[in-house]
Design a protein around this motif. Structure first.
Motif, PDB file in Angstrom:
ATOM      1  N   SER A 164       8.476  -1.826   1.032  1.00  0.00           N
ATOM      2  CA  SER A 164       7.977  -1.923   2.401  1.00  0.00           C
ATOM      3  C   SER A 164       8.715  -0.924   3.269  1.00  0.00           C
ATOM      4  N   GLY A 165       8.162  -0.690   4.446  1.00  0.00           N
ATOM      5  CA  GLY A 165       8.795   0.216   5.392  1.00  0.00           C
ATOM      6  C   GLY A 165       8.553  -0.252   6.812  1.00  0.00           C
ATOM      7  N   GLY A 204       0.811  -1.220   0.000  1.00  0.00           N
ATOM      8  CA  GLY A 204       0.000   0.000   0.000  1.00  0.00           C
ATOM      9  C   GLY A 204       0.839   1.262   0.000  1.00  0.00           C
ATOM     10  N   LEU A 205       2.043   1.177   0.500  1.00  0.00           N
ATOM     11  CA  LEU A 205       2.943   2.327   0.557  1.00  0.00           C
ATOM     12  C   LEU A 205       3.283   2.852  -0.834  1.00  0.00           C
ATOM     13  N   ALA A 206       3.327   1.957  -1.818  1.00  0.00           N
ATOM     14  CA  ALA A 206       3.711   2.348  -3.178  1.00  0.00           C
ATOM     15  C   ALA A 206       2.654   1.913  -4.196  1.00  0.00           C
ATOM     16  N   SER A 207       1.389   1.902  -3.768  1.00  0.00           N
ATOM     17  CA  SER A 207       0.269   1.555  -4.664  1.00  0.00           C
ATOM     18  C   SER A 207       0.474   0.220  -5.365  1.00  0.00           C
ATOM     19  N   ALA A 234       9.781   1.779  -7.543  1.00  0.00           N
ATOM     20  CA  ALA A 234       8.906   1.610  -6.387  1.00  0.00           C
ATOM     21  C   ALA A 234       8.977   2.829  -5.471  1.00  0.00           C
ATOM     22  N   CYS A 235      10.149   3.401  -5.304  1.00  0.00           N
ATOM     23  CA  CYS A 235      10.290   4.597  -4.463  1.00  0.00           C
ATOM     24  C   CYS A 235       9.561   5.785  -5.086  1.00  0.00           C
ATOM     25  N   ALA A 236       9.632   5.932  -6.402  1.00  0.00           N
ATOM     26  CA  ALA A 236       8.890   6.998  -7.072  1.00  0.00           C
ATOM     27  C   ALA A 236       7.383   6.782  -6.913  1.00  0.00           C
ATOM     28  N   ALA A 237       6.946   5.528  -6.972  1.00  0.00           N
ATOM     29  CA  ALA A 237       5.527   5.222  -6.766  1.00  0.00           C
ATOM     30  C   ALA A 237       5.107   5.585  -5.346  1.00  0.00           C
ATOM     31  N   ALA A 238       5.968   5.342  -4.367  1.00  0.00           N
ATOM     32  CA  ALA A 238       5.653   5.694  -2.979  1.00  0.00           C
ATOM     33  C   ALA A 238       5.515   7.199  -2.814  1.00  0.00           C
ATOM     34  N   VAL A 239       6.416   7.957  -3.429  1.00  0.00           N
ATOM     35  CA  VAL A 239       6.333   9.417  -3.359  1.00  0.00           C
ATOM     36  C   VAL A 239       5.011   9.890  -3.968  1.00  0.00           C
ATOM     37  N   ALA A 240       4.646   9.329  -5.124  1.00  0.00           N
ATOM     38  CA  ALA A 240       3.384   9.709  -5.775  1.00  0.00           C
ATOM     39  C   ALA A 240       2.180   9.305  -4.919  1.00  0.00           C
ATOM     40  N   THR A 241       2.251   8.147  -4.283  1.00  0.00           N
ATOM     41  CA  THR A 241       1.153   7.682  -3.430  1.00  0.00           C
ATOM     42  C   THR A 241       0.977   8.602  -2.232  1.00  0.00           C
ATOM     43  N   ILE A 242       2.068   8.926  -1.552  1.00  0.00           N
ATOM     44  CA  ILE A 242       1.995   9.802  -0.385  1.00  0.00           C
ATOM     45  C   ILE A 242       1.500  11.196  -0.795  1.00  0.00           C
ATOM     46  N   ARG A 243       1.958  11.680  -1.925  1.00  0.00           N
ATOM     47  CA  ARG A 243       1.505  12.983  -2.426  1.00  0.00           C
ATOM     48  C   ARG A 243      -0.005  12.956  -2.687  1.00  0.00           C
ATOM     49  N   ALA A 244      -0.492  11.888  -3.306  1.00  0.00           N
ATOM     50  CA  ALA A 244      -1.934  11.773  -3.588  1.00  0.00           C
ATOM     51  C   ALA A 244      -2.740  11.686  -2.291  1.00  0.00           C
ATOM     52  N   ILE A 245      -2.242  10.940  -1.306  1.00  0.00           N
ATOM     53  CA  ILE A 245      -2.932  10.837  -0.014  1.00  0.00           C
ATOM     54  C   ILE A 245      -3.101  12.223   0.593  1.00  0.00           C
ATOM     55  N   ARG A 246      -2.063  13.025   0.533  1.00  0.00           N
ATOM     56  CA  ARG A 246      -2.119  14.381   1.105  1.00  0.00           C
ATOM     57  C   ARG A 246      -2.992  15.310   0.268  1.00  0.00           C
ATOM     58  N   GLY A 286      22.624  -3.426   7.966  1.00  0.00           N
ATOM     59  CA  GLY A 286      22.593  -4.574   7.071  1.00  0.00           C
ATOM     60  C   GLY A 286      21.940  -5.816   7.647  1.00  0.00           C
ATOM     61  N   SER A 287      21.410  -5.732   8.872  1.00  0.00           N
ATOM     62  CA  SER A 287      20.854  -6.928   9.503  1.00  0.00           C
ATOM     63  C   SER A 287      19.399  -7.199   9.124  1.00  0.00           C
ATOM     64  N   HIS A 288      18.751  -6.259   8.470  1.00  0.00           N
ATOM     65  CA  HIS A 288      17.350  -6.454   8.113  1.00  0.00           C
ATOM     66  C   HIS A 288      17.157  -6.139   6.641  1.00  0.00           C
ATOM     67  N   GLY A 289      16.528  -7.063   5.957  1.00  0.00           N
ATOM     68  CA  GLY A 289      16.251  -6.857   4.540  1.00  0.00           C
ATOM     69  C   GLY A 289      15.184  -7.825   4.096  1.00  0.00           C
ATOM     70  N   GLY A 290      14.783  -7.724   2.857  1.00  0.00           N
ATOM     71  CA  GLY A 290      13.761  -8.625   2.354  1.00  0.00           C
ATOM     72  C   GLY A 290      13.491  -8.373   0.886  1.00  0.00           C
ATOM     73  N   THR A 291      12.474  -9.000   0.403  1.00  0.00           N
ATOM     74  CA  THR A 291      12.149  -8.897  -1.019  1.00  0.00           C
ATOM     75  C   THR A 291      11.481  -7.580  -1.373  1.00  0.00           C
ATOM     76  N   TYR A 292      11.085  -6.815  -0.363  1.00  0.00           N
ATOM     77  CA  TYR A 292      10.453  -5.526  -0.624  1.00  0.00           C
ATOM     78  C   TYR A 292      11.390  -4.382  -0.290  1.00  0.00           C
ATOM     79  N   GLY A 293      12.645  -4.550  -0.564  1.00  0.00           N
ATOM     80  CA  GLY A 293      13.649  -3.556  -0.232  1.00  0.00           C
ATOM     81  C   GLY A 293      13.562  -2.273  -1.022  1.00  0.00           C
ATOM     82  N   GLY A 294      12.873  -2.303  -2.133  1.00  0.00           N
ATOM     83  CA  GLY A 294      12.673  -1.081  -2.896  1.00  0.00           C
ATOM     84  C   GLY A 294      13.641  -0.923  -4.049  1.00  0.00           C
ATOM     85  N   ASN A 295      13.246  -0.137  -4.997  1.00  0.00           N
ATOM     86  CA  ASN A 295      14.057   0.235  -6.147  1.00  0.00           C
ATOM     87  C   ASN A 295      13.582   1.613  -6.569  1.00  0.00           C
ATOM     88  N   ALA A 296      14.219   2.201  -7.556  1.00  0.00           N
ATOM     89  CA  ALA A 296      13.895   3.579  -7.941  1.00  0.00           C
ATOM     90  C   ALA A 296      12.441   3.733  -8.382  1.00  0.00           C
TER      91      ALA A 296
END
Length: 89
Positions: free
Chosen positions: A14-15, A6-9, A41-53, A29-39
């Motif tokens: 993940s966060g 939901g963070l990145a539509s 997905a991060c742009a999608a998160a910024v757009a999602t948060i902007r739309a929420i606001r 470096g002790s915590h990671g996973g398959t939802y670590g993000g990429n450029a």
């Protein structure tokens, strides 16, 4: 608190949110996973948060939650044997 798609539509991101003193206990470096993000997905998160606001989604959710609880309380009052309605948050 953890958040994921939901963070990145729906994009793979993940966060983890917590008080600073808890977050500082993680070793780098002790915590990671398959939802670590990429450029993308991060742009999608910024757009999602902007739309929420900008679209007032939080205020709308609060209003719909109030509307739902009011309706459930009316049903509760009109039903002889019903559960208690409780809203958290």
């Amino acid at each position: 608190m953890t958040v994921a798609k939901g963070l990145a539509s729906g994009m793979p991101l993940s966060g983890v949110f917590s008080r600073m003193e808890l977050m500082q206990k993680w070793m780098p470096g002790s915590h990671g996973g398959t939802y670590g993000g990429n450029a993308v997905a991060c742009a999608a998160a910024v757009a999602t948060i902007r739309a929420i606001r900008e679209e007032g989604m939080l205020e709308n959710a609060i209003g719909r939650g109030t509307q739902l609880m009011d309706g459930l309380r009316k049903l509760q009052n009109n039903t002889p044997s019903s559960a208690m309605c409780v809203a958290w948050g």
